[in-house]
Design an enzyme around this catalytic site. Structure first.
Site, PDB file in Angstrom:
ATOM      1  N   GLU A  32      35.572  39.792  43.440  1.00  0.00           N
ATOM      2  CA  GLU A  32      36.019  39.327  42.302  1.00  0.00           C
ATOM      3  C   GLU A  32      35.408  39.904  40.883  1.00  0.00           C
ATOM      4  O   GLU A  32      35.826  39.255  40.013  1.00  0.00           O
ATOM      5  CB  GLU A  32      35.837  37.535  42.519  1.00  0.00           C
ATOM      6  CG  GLU A  32      34.695  36.852  41.790  1.00  0.00           C
ATOM      7  CD  GLU A  32      34.215  36.667  43.011  1.00  0.00           C
ATOM      8  OE1 GLU A  32      33.441  35.573  42.724  1.00  0.00           O
ATOM      9  OE2 GLU A  32      34.171  37.252  43.747  1.00  0.00           O
ATOM     10  N   ASN A  60      40.014  29.939  45.448  1.00  0.00           N
ATOM     11  CA  ASN A  60      40.508  29.830  46.936  1.00  0.00           C
ATOM     12  C   ASN A  60      40.923  28.986  47.478  1.00  0.00           C
ATOM     13  O   ASN A  60      41.841  28.819  48.313  1.00  0.00           O
ATOM     14  CB  ASN A  60      40.083  31.602  47.238  1.00  0.00           C
ATOM     15  CG  ASN A  60      39.802  32.678  47.631  1.00  0.00           C
ATOM     16  OD1 ASN A  60      41.144  32.634  46.864  1.00  0.00           O
ATOM     17  ND2 ASN A  60      38.754  33.546  47.239  1.00  0.00           N
TER      18      ASN A  60
END
Length: 562
Positions: free
Chosen positions: A466, A430
């Site tokens: 995640e 990210n």
């Protein structure tokens, strides 16, 4: 069958009585205040009478206490005069003067004595008391310690064992060189005569007690209590401890006697002594007349309320209860699914017609709303259990499926495997590519897991962030490891760039436990085992599959070890 019919009739009776009770209560509310106002007025009158009577007897008790105080004061004056005479001359001359000067207007003084330093009576107005040893008397010790006037508690005379109280005054208070003490015997019968005006009142009990709680004087009708402890006197035993143990000179107490009557007790300390005058007043005697009026008022209130209740029940039966029964029957039919039911307005009183119209309109609206709610609930059920980003079940939906599969495997003795899947270094992904690319990554992982779940008859979900899960029933641990390897390889084959990863592509770590549910285990135990195996996979360098209990993992594949 008859029992069921009886229960139905009883339930219906309860409902009808419940409605009638409410209507009757409304009627009572309208009439009861008028009658209660009269009863309250009588209650106020009774309270005032009790207060006036209480004050009257309190004043009377205080007056009697003042009279007793005057008696004690006269005794003290007489002893001081006798002490002055003793201080002015010898014992013999003093005795002659005392015998000649003892006033006849003080009938409460039985005798006057002069007691020597060693406690022996040197002279007395009664010759039979000369030579009496009073050295062991407590009041003799007190007068030597205090050097002032002392009034004793209840005791029995040594000469004739009759009840008596003693007053003493030291001659040393006038002449310090003299050690003699002037002592007077007090006639308790005279004290009782002073209290006779209290004893004549109905419902009144009055006694004079010393500091130890022994009755010193009482009216003629209570003469038998003299010499007894206060806690043995009927009607006063309940206040004995409070009166004797009180540090206040006077006060008022309330209590209920053994017959349930309320009594008010006033006690006043006699100045110059530790004695108390205790007066008990029976409230029921004071308020007997007003109590009869109050009972009559309450009976009238009861009859009026019963009459109003009867009228309200009869009048309401036709105008309210029957229409309500009709509306309730229609509502029940509607609740049972009879959508065509409607209220017949022509059979209802005019006051219920607006309610019938509203009921019919509500029925039509509810039919439409039910259709809308069914469709909405179906959509919400799907939304509530689906993760919109990955297209898989969310944590709530996955937990529900896990509970179901756990219970199913426990009932049939089957196995249940759980794959806990976590994206390696997803935070770095990210940070490197941005959150939009991170969402794309999670979406592709969701598609991949959905395909594998379809092939393996499993159930995939996004556990959070995640982290993903794949629940596969009815397989052993080896097959579960193979599926875990399939997941790991499929993700790596997606070849999603990840510059900060050791493998330069997005990879996942997989923890694989397998269990056979039983009564000693919970679904949470399987999740904890999966987390532990996932942690081991991360610790071994990521991009690995580790079974719960495996101690070694190889990058890009699986190594089974004991």
């Amino acid at each position: 069958m008859s029992r069921i019919s009886f229960n139905r009739k009883r339930a219906k009776l309860k409902q009808l009585l419940g409605i009638r009770a409410r209507l009757a209560l409304l009627a009572v509310i309208l009439v009861a205040p008028l009658m209660l106002d009269r009863a309250r007025s009588l209650e106020d009158t009774r309270s005032r009478q009790i207060a006036l009577a209480s004050q009257e007897f309190a004043d009377l008790a205080q007056h009697s206490a003042d009279t007793q105080r005057e008696v004690i004061s006269s005794v003290e004056t007489m002893l001081k005069s006798a002490a002055y005479i003793r201080a002015s001359g010898g014992v013999g001359r003093s005795c002659e003067i005392l015998r000649a000067s003892l006033p006849l207007n003080l009938p409460w003084i039985r005798s006057i004595m002069i007691v020597s330093k060693d406690g022996l009576v040197q002279c007395s107005t009664l010759n039979n008391l000369v030579g009496l040893d009073l050295s062991d008397r407590e009041y003799i010790k007190q007068v030597r310690e205090t050097g002032g006037f002392v009034f004793s508690d209840f005791l029995f005379a040594k000469s004739n064992h009759r009840p008596i109280m003693m007053a003493a005054y030291p001659v040393s208070a006038i002449n310090r060189e003299e050690d003699a003490i002037v002592v007077a015997g007090i006639n308790l019968d005279w004290m009782s005569k002073i209290m006779s005006n209290l004893g004549r009142r109905p419902g009144v009990s009055a006694v004079l007690v010393d500091s130890a709680g022994v009755v010193l004087a009482a009216p003629a009708d209570q003469a038998g209590t003299i010499g007894l402890p206060l806690d043995t006197v009927p009607l006063l035993s309940a206040v004995a401890e409070k009166v004797i143990g009180s540090d206040q000179p006077d006060g008022t107490l309330s209590f209920a006697d053994g017959e349930g009557s309320k009594r008010i007790v006033h006690f006043v300390r006699i100045p110059g002594t530790q004695s108390r005058l205790v007066v008990s007043v029976d409230e029921s005697n004071v308020t007997a007349a007003i109590n009869r009026e109050i009972r009559t008022a309450y009976l009238q209130l009861l009859f009026v309320c019963l009459f109003v209740l009867l009228g309200a029940l009869v009048a309401a039966e036709k105008l309210i209860i029957r229409p309500i029964q009709m509306m309730v029957a229609m509502a029940k039919r509607f609740g049972q699914g009879d959508w065509s039911v409607r209220a017949a307005r022509n059979r209802l009183p005019a006051e219920f017609v607006p309610l019938a119209r509203a009921f019919n309109a509500m029925a039509a609206q509810l039919i439409e709303r039910e259709r809308e709610l069914v469709a909405t609930n179906e959509r919400l059920t799907v939304i509530a259990s689906i993760d919109m980003l990955s297209g898989l079940a969310n944590r709530r939906g996955f937990q529900s499926r896990l509970d179901f599969e756990w219970m199913k495997a426990q009932q049939h003795g089957g196995a249940l495997s759980l794959l806990m899947i976590d994206v390696d270094h997803f935070k770095l992904f990210n940070d490197s590519y941005g959150h939009p690319e991170g969402d794309v990554c999670l979406a592709r992982l969701g598609e991949t897991l959905a395909g594998i779940a379809a092939e393996t008859m499993g159930f995939a979900g996004r556990y959070g962030g995640e982290e993903f899960c794949l629940l596969v029933p009815n397989i052993d641990s080896r097959r579960a490891l193979e599926i875990g390897e399939t997941v790991r390889a499929a993700v790596q084959e997606l070849a999603m760039p990840h510059c900060t990863s050791h493998y330069q592509t997005v990879t996942v770590s997989v923890g694989v436990p397998c269990a056979r549910p039983n009564d000693k285990q919970q679904p949470g135990d399987l999740i904890e085992a999966a987390d532990a195996a996932l942690y081991a996979a991360k610790h071994r360098g990521r991009n690995a599959v580790v079974e719960h209990g495996i101690v070694r993992a190889i990058d890009g594949g699986i190594a089974l070890a004991s």
